[in-house]
Design an enzyme around this catalytic site. Structure first.
Site, short mmCIF file in Angstrom:
data_model
loop_
_atom_site.label_atom_id
_atom_site.label_comp_id
_atom_site.label_asym_id
_atom_site.label_seq_id
_atom_site.Cartn_x
_atom_site.Cartn_y
_atom_site.Cartn_z
N THR A 5 1.46 -4.47 4.09
CA THR A 5 1.28 -4.85 5.50
C THR A 5 0.61 -6.22 5.67
O THR A 5 0.77 -6.85 6.71
CB THR A 5 0.42 -3.80 6.24
OG1 THR A 5 -0.87 -3.74 5.62
CG2 THR A 5 1.08 -2.44 6.23
N THR A 28 0.82 -1.21 0.00
CA THR A 28 0.00 0.00 0.00
C THR A 28 0.86 1.26 0.00
O THR A 28 0.53 2.25 -0.65
CB THR A 28 -0.91 0.01 1.25
OG1 THR A 28 -1.90 -0.98 1.07
CG2 THR A 28 -1.58 1.35 1.46
N1 ASP Z 1 -2.86 -5.16 0.36
C1 ASP Z 1 -1.76 -4.33 0.81
C2 ASP Z 1 -0.51 -5.19 0.83
O1 ASP Z 1 -0.35 -5.97 1.71
C3 ASP Z 1 -2.08 -3.78 2.17
C4 ASP Z 1 -1.03 -2.88 2.77
O2 ASP Z 1 0.10 -2.78 2.33
O3 ASP Z 1 -1.37 -2.21 3.78
O4 ASP Z 1 0.30 -5.06 -0.04
#
Ligand code: ASP
Length: 320
Positions: free
Chosen positions: A85, A12
């Site tokens: 994340t 993200t």
């Molecule tokens: N879907 C994203 C990922 O894990 C979520 C994030 O980075 O917060 O790449």
């Protein structure tokens, strides 16, 4: 000034809006350029390793990240890995076990909102991560919400809140206060009894990974046949997420799972137990339902998170 390498992998933090929803679109250089305060912390080079939503990150990507650290080890004082994340706790756990004899900091970070979004948590998380990477504390850590968490103890507990990761059964390592990382007294105390795996001389990457590992969540009514089917499908290791401090339905239950446990173990499958309670781990020798399961050959995962057990088991099976 310390020299730090940013290894960019997507997430993200690097995402941009597309017709089909958010997806990684910013490279590592773009991340650094958008947070000018980072240049006051250290000198930064970037390595554009991949641009993936962390949903798509697989164990082979863990190996790529570990080798990126190894290949650049002598040129930098520390490493920051920008990462989605959603599976960051798995990657942090894996790198914690894969980077043996690590003598430099390797810090994973990401954010709940993209760096392109108003009010994003990305700048603060990057500042925490680069500050940690310039410290001489060796080890793999996850930096988020002004905190540092030991790599194999992190768990994502919130899909939305900025304070998304918690340290499970290990004290938080450090907290960022006025631009400085303050290491917590609780973690210092913890380290006295639990040394990190970094005692040898030369960095060694453990990259033999057997991915034939499944996580099974017990529910009341769980059928023996399900476990047998996983074994018959070729699974070599099972992280069995059991109830409370550790119990598996036995002969006193119509859902007796012990014959399926025996079947799995007779086929050479390793079964390690985790608790469905996030905190305090499993204490398998507390209740009869746990003691009997131990007698049937399951292993206690103790205080480890499921993420850590998965990574550890994949490596142990890969090396067996
Ligand atoms: N879907 C994203 C990922 O894990 C979520 C994030 O980075 O917060 O790449």
């Amino acid at each position: 000034m310390k020299k730090i390498l940013l290894i960019a992998t997507g997430g993200t933090i690097a995402s941009v809006e597309t017709e089909d929803g958010m997806m990684p679109g910013l490279d590592g250089k773009a991340l650094i350029e958008r947070v000018p305060a980072l240049k006051e912390i250290c000198e930064i080079d970037t390595l554009e390793l991949m641009q993936l939503d962390s949903t798509n990150i697989q164990p082979e990507h863990w190996a790529k990240m570990a080798h990126a650290v190894e290949d650049n080890y002598d040129k930098y004082d520390g490493f920051v890995i920008s990462h989605g994340t959603d599976t960051m706790a798995y990657t942090a756990s894996a790198l914690h076990y894969m980077l043996e004899n690590l003598k430099k900091p390797v810090i994973l970070t990401g954010s709940q909102l993209s760096l392109t979004e108003e009010g994003s948590d990305a700048p603060d998380n990057l500042i925490t991560a680069f500050t940690a990477a310039t410290n001489d504390r060796p080890g793999v850590y996850l930096a988020f919400y002004g905190r540092l968490i030991q790599g194999n103890a992190a768990k994502k507990l919130h899909t939305e809140q900025f304070y998304a990761f918690k340290s499970i059964n290990v004290p938080e390592v450090a907290v960022l206060k006025n631009g400085k990382l303050e290491y917590t007294a609780e973690y210092e105390k913890y380290l006295k009894v639990n040394s990190l795996p970094s005692s040898g001389d030369k960095l060694k990457v453990r990259d033999k990974i057997d991915t034939r590992v499944a996580v099974v969540d017990l529910v009341p009514g769980y059928k023996q046949e399900y476990l047998r089917a996983i074994v018959d499908a070729g699974c070599r290791g099972i992280v069995l997420n059991v109830f409370g401090s550790g119990g598996i339905p036995g002969e006193n239950s119509p859902g007796n799972l012990l014959p399926a446990i025996d079947y799995a173990i007779s086929k050479g499958v390793k079964i390690i137990c985790a608790s469905q309670c996030i905190n305090d781990g499993v204490i398998m020798d507390r209740y009869e339902v746990g003691v009997t399961a131990l007698k049937h050959g399951v292993i206690s995962g103790g205080l480890l998170t499921v993420e850590a057990m998965v990574a550890k088991m994949m490596l142990e099976l890969g090396e067996a």
